[in-house]
Design a protein around this motif. Sequence first.
Motif: not given
Length: 124
Positions: A87-100
């Motif tokens: 996995i590249d990174e464990v992200i918070q659900p609220r930042s998913t749209r921005k990361r994708v």
Amino acid sequence: GEATVPKVTVITRKAYGGAYDVMASKHLRGDFNYAWPTAEIAVMGAKGAVEILYRSELDQPEKIAARTKDYEDRFTNPFVAAEKGFIDEVIQPRSTRKRVARAFASLRGKRLTNPWKKHDNIPL
């Protein structure tokens, strides 16, 4: 597995065994792989694994429960997979749209070609 388009994966819940591998994982050249902190990434679920590994203790429910909890703590969290580079990174659900969106923007000019072959051998 043979797609040459950008591949971005977000694991939100359970990703076990071969199903995890073939869903655009790093093993099949996925470009970006993210996971939420609630994701479970392992060879198989804790209950099934414990029942196989410790089948001689199946008549002792307390021991099985403790072994299941230990398996969950040690193997099924996304931080173990991130440590190993799956996995590249464990992200918070609220930042998913921005990361994708950021991942796809960085892959805008991606060019990849597979070697020519007469017959494909997709991962089955």
